[in-house]
Structures are given as C-alpha cells and as structure tokens.
Motif scaffolding. Structure first.
Motif, PDB file in Angstrom:
ATOM      1  N   ALA A   1       0.830  -1.205   0.000  1.00 50.50           N
ATOM      2  CA  ALA A   1       0.000   0.000   0.000  1.00 50.50           C
ATOM      3  C   ALA A   1       0.864   1.255   0.000  1.00 50.50           C
ATOM      4  O   ALA A   1       0.509   2.273  -0.600  1.00 50.50           O
ATOM      5  CB  ALA A   1      -0.931   0.005   1.206  1.00 50.50           C
ATOM      6  N   ILE A   2       1.999   1.203   0.683  1.00 52.80           N
ATOM      7  CA  ILE A   2       2.901   2.354   0.724  1.00 52.80           C
ATOM      8  C   ILE A   2       3.564   2.529  -0.634  1.00 52.80           C
ATOM      9  O   ILE A   2       3.719   3.627  -1.118  1.00 52.80           O
ATOM     10  CB  ILE A   2       3.961   2.196   1.842  1.00 52.80           C
ATOM     11  CG1 ILE A   2       3.277   2.260   3.205  1.00 52.80           C
ATOM     12  CG2 ILE A   2       5.032   3.266   1.730  1.00 52.80           C
ATOM     13  CD1 ILE A   2       4.156   1.855   4.361  1.00 52.80           C
ATOM     14  N   GLY A   3       3.916   1.414  -1.252  1.00 46.89           N
ATOM     15  CA  GLY A   3       4.462   1.452  -2.598  1.00 46.89           C
ATOM     16  C   GLY A   3       5.959   1.638  -2.671  1.00 46.89           C
ATOM     17  O   GLY A   3       6.650   0.825  -3.234  1.00 46.89           O
TER      18      GLY A   3
ATOM     19  N   GLU B   1       8.621   3.472  10.158  1.00 46.04           N
ATOM     20  CA  GLU B   1       7.761   4.157  11.128  1.00 46.04           C
ATOM     21  C   GLU B   1       6.323   4.243  10.642  1.00 46.04           C
ATOM     22  O   GLU B   1       5.388   4.283  11.432  1.00 46.04           O
ATOM     23  CB  GLU B   1       8.287   5.580  11.409  1.00 46.04           C
ATOM     24  CG  GLU B   1       9.595   5.624  12.177  1.00 46.04           C
ATOM     25  CD  GLU B   1      10.819   5.410  11.282  1.00 46.04           C
ATOM     26  OE1 GLU B   1      10.745   5.707  10.074  1.00 46.04           O
ATOM     27  OE2 GLU B   1      11.840   4.925  11.799  1.00 46.04           O
ATOM     28  N   VAL B   2       6.109   4.288   9.328  1.00 47.96           N
ATOM     29  CA  VAL B   2       4.777   4.461   8.751  1.00 47.96           C
ATOM     30  C   VAL B   2       4.008   3.141   8.673  1.00 47.96           C
ATOM     31  O   VAL B   2       2.785   3.121   8.792  1.00 47.96           O
ATOM     32  CB  VAL B   2       4.896   5.104   7.343  1.00 47.96           C
ATOM     33  CG1 VAL B   2       3.553   5.199   6.657  1.00 47.96           C
ATOM     34  CG2 VAL B   2       5.546   6.475   7.443  1.00 47.96           C
ATOM     35  N   VAL B   3       4.714   2.038   8.474  1.00 48.38           N
ATOM     36  CA  VAL B   3       4.085   0.738   8.240  1.00 48.38           C
ATOM     37  C   VAL B   3       3.032   0.379   9.296  1.00 48.38           C
ATOM     38  O   VAL B   3       1.919  -0.018   8.929  1.00 48.38           O
ATOM     39  CB  VAL B   3       5.144  -0.383   8.095  1.00 48.38           C
ATOM     40  CG1 VAL B   3       4.500  -1.762   8.130  1.00 48.38           C
ATOM     41  CG2 VAL B   3       5.922  -0.196   6.801  1.00 48.38           C
ATOM     42  N   PRO B   4       3.301   0.511  10.590  1.00 48.56           N
ATOM     43  CA  PRO B   4       2.265   0.128  11.572  1.00 48.56           C
ATOM     44  C   PRO B   4       0.981   0.949  11.436  1.00 48.56           C
ATOM     45  O   PRO B   4      -0.117   0.422  11.625  1.00 48.56           O
ATOM     46  CB  PRO B   4       2.932   0.400  12.926  1.00 48.56           C
ATOM     47  CG  PRO B   4       4.394   0.407  12.651  1.00 48.56           C
ATOM     48  CD  PRO B   4       4.550   0.886  11.244  1.00 48.56           C
ATOM     49  N   PHE B   5       1.096   2.215  11.086  1.00 45.00           N
ATOM     50  CA  PHE B   5      -0.092   3.065  10.928  1.00 45.00           C
ATOM     51  C   PHE B   5      -0.895   2.668   9.692  1.00 45.00           C
ATOM     52  O   PHE B   5      -2.120   2.612   9.728  1.00 45.00           O
ATOM     53  CB  PHE B   5       0.313   4.547  10.854  1.00 45.00           C
ATOM     54  CG  PHE B   5       0.947   5.035  12.124  1.00 45.00           C
ATOM     55  CD1 PHE B   5       0.183   5.279  13.257  1.00 45.00           C
ATOM     56  CD2 PHE B   5       2.320   5.223  12.188  1.00 45.00           C
ATOM     57  CE1 PHE B   5       0.770   5.723  14.431  1.00 45.00           C
ATOM     58  CE2 PHE B   5       2.919   5.664  13.360  1.00 45.00           C
ATOM     59  CZ  PHE B   5       2.138   5.916  14.493  1.00 45.00           C
ATOM     60  N   VAL B   6      -0.187   2.408   8.608  1.00 46.08           N
ATOM     61  CA  VAL B   6      -0.849   1.983   7.377  1.00 46.08           C
ATOM     62  C   VAL B   6      -1.525   0.636   7.596  1.00 46.08           C
ATOM     63  O   VAL B   6      -2.680   0.427   7.199  1.00 46.08           O
ATOM     64  CB  VAL B   6       0.155   1.916   6.200  1.00 46.08           C
ATOM     65  CG1 VAL B   6      -0.490   1.308   4.962  1.00 46.08           C
ATOM     66  CG2 VAL B   6       0.695   3.302   5.896  1.00 46.08           C
TER      67      VAL B   6
END
Length: 162
Positions: A55-57, A65-70
């Motif tokens: 999804a982040i691409g 740091e973003v992966v857990p939120f996504v």
C-alpha cells in the motif's frame, strides 16, 4: 447441479468500492435470498487486504515508522468491509455465508482461494474502467477472468440513462 448436502461453492470478492458491494447484493438477490436455504451454492465472501508495504508502494527513509499506521488503517478497512458484507447478507436473510480476509493482491488472492476451495463460480464487480485506466491500474475482474480455474461472473452496475 449439486445433489444432496454437497453444494457447489460460489466465491464473491469484495472490497470497499460501490461496484463490489453491488456485485454482492446482486449475487445474493439472484442466487441466495430467493432460494435460501435451498440455493445450490455455498457462499464464501473474500476480502483481499493489501499488505502495508504494498500500500505504501515505495520504501525509503521513514518507511518503517509508517508501516504500523498503514497496517492499522488497512485492518480497519477490512473490518468495515466484513461488517458491511455481513449486514448485506443479514438484510437478505442469508445467514450461512462465510467471510474471509486474506492479505495480498486481490487478483492473486481470489485465484488462490478459488483453487484452494475448488470453487465453481467466482463473482467480482466491475469498476467499468476504460482500456487505458485498466492497463495502468490493472483490472481484478479481467485478471480473474483469464486466470481463475472456474467460471467467473463479472457483475456490472447498470448505467442510469437520463
């Protein structure tokens, strides 16, 4: 056609899109609600939850740091899709549907579930993309029509003429 207790399996792929929800409603109205519990099919509803990384691409600085939120957002979306599918089934008195959430790309997930369960029919909605958009974004329905090892029904919402 199925005989006795052995019913063929129909899989409906769902996501949060309107065409997907319409395909589920249409399928229930035409194959389950009027015949339940005497439908010749068992119903499996499948939602393919993208992985956070896909999804982040792009991976780069700060990705970890973003992966857990996504991932948390994708889980919330999956829960909403499942709840909506269950509500739709309940509203049509279809109580024996099974719902599964499987992580991965929808094209691969649906074809693998068909294979694993030896499904007779796969139902997917159609976004009605043109050729260019379909080529760029990739069409789940087009992919499944060519790769799933069962009959594939692509349900299109009628256009309102006005």
């Amino acid at each position: 056609m199925a005989t006795g207790d052995h019913k063929q399996l129909m899989i409906v792929g769902v996501d949060e899109s309107e065409p997907s929800i319409y395909a589920l409603e249409w399928t229930l109205d035409h194959f389950f609600a009027p015949y339940s519990p005497n439908s010749p099919f068992k119903l499996l509803i499948v939602h393919a939850k993208p992985s956070a990384i896909s999804a982040i691409g792009l991976a780069g600085p700060g990705t970890a740091e973003v992966v857990p939120f996504v991932d948390a957002d994708l889980k919330k979306i999956a829960a909403r899709v499942v709840e909506k599918a269950k509500e739709i089934c309940h509203s049509r008195s279809v109580s024996d549907a099974t719902v599964e959430v499987i992580e991965g790309d929808a094209r691969n997930v649906l074809c693998e579930v068909v294979e694993r369960h030896h499904a007779s029919v796969l139902v997917v909605g159609s976004h009605g993309y043109g050729a260019i958009k379909r080529a760029v974004l990739g069409s789940v329905s087009d992919y499944c029509a060519h790769h799933a090892h069962c009959s594939v029904m692509i349900v299109k919402k009628p256009k309102i003429k006005g």
